[in-house]
Enzyme design. Structure first.
Site, PDB file in Angstrom:
ATOM      1  N   HIS A  67     -29.924 -19.374 -46.258  1.00  0.00           N
ATOM      2  CA  HIS A  67     -29.130 -18.357 -45.543  1.00  0.00           C
ATOM      3  C   HIS A  67     -28.340 -17.509 -46.522  1.00  0.00           C
ATOM      4  CE1 HIS A  67     -26.266 -16.698 -42.572  1.00  0.00           C
ATOM      5  NE2 HIS A  67     -27.174 -17.022 -41.685  1.00  0.00           N
ATOM      6  N   PHE A  68     -28.766 -16.663 -47.156  1.00  0.00           N
ATOM      7  CA  PHE A  68     -30.129 -16.186 -47.380  1.00  0.00           C
ATOM      8  C   PHE A  68     -30.366 -16.295 -48.879  1.00  0.00           C
ATOM      9  CE2 PHE A  68     -28.354 -13.897 -43.731  1.00  0.00           C
ATOM     10  CZ  PHE A  68     -29.262 -14.224 -42.753  1.00  0.00           C
TER      11      PHE A  68
END
Length: 161
Positions: A65-66
């Site tokens: 993420h991410f």
């Protein structure tokens, strides 16, 4: 009226205490990697506290993420607020090392204002707004550098394990 408009923290209260990491772990059962609060400051039993969480690029949720733009998931910010509120409730009742848990019951008015990135330090301000028996309600603000990044109202219940 929003959470932001109603929350006011003073650092001049002489009844304030600090709760270190070891004490936090005696109050709530969370452990790495799910322990989302390192210590509590400005704690006034039965009223309010500020949890502290330093965001590291090594935090587990950044793996997905991410990967190319690490952003702390909003649900993890809410979890950090909930853990701060849980530690405050348990401390307020002097429930250190007890067979009790704080169960998250609900969330209202959650808003996410800004991204939280590796290197940021979250200040998790919680204020008790209501208590009836084992059920507690808190207003919470998450801040980075004094700016609100998230806010929510949380309800939780203290119960036996």
């Amino acid at each position: 009226m929003s959470v932001t408009e109603t929350q006011n923290f003073s650092t001049e209260n002489t009844n304030e205490v600090e709760i270190d990491l070891n004490q936090v772990m005696r109050l709530i059962p969370h452990r790495a990697p799910m322990l989302m609060v390192e210590r509590l400051t400005n704690v006034v039993a039965g009223d309010r506290a500020i949890g502290i969480k330093t965001i590291s690029k090594e935090d587990w949720y950044f793996q997905g993420h991410f990967p190319t733009k690490p952003v702390m998931p909003g649900v993890m910010i809410i979890e950090a607020l909930a853990q701060t509120a849980a530690a405050l409730a348990m401390h307020s009742l002097d429930l250190y090392d007890q067979e009790k848990l704080v169960y998250f019951m609900g969330i209202d008015e959650a808003r996410f204002r800004k991204m939280v990135l590796p290197g940021d330090v979250l200040h998790l301000e919680v204020v008790k707004t209501h208590r009836r028996g084992p059920v507690w309600r808190f207003k919470g603000l998450a801040k980075v550098n004094g700016e609100v990044v998230a806010e929510a109202i949380k309800t939780a219940m203290i119960a036996d394990k």
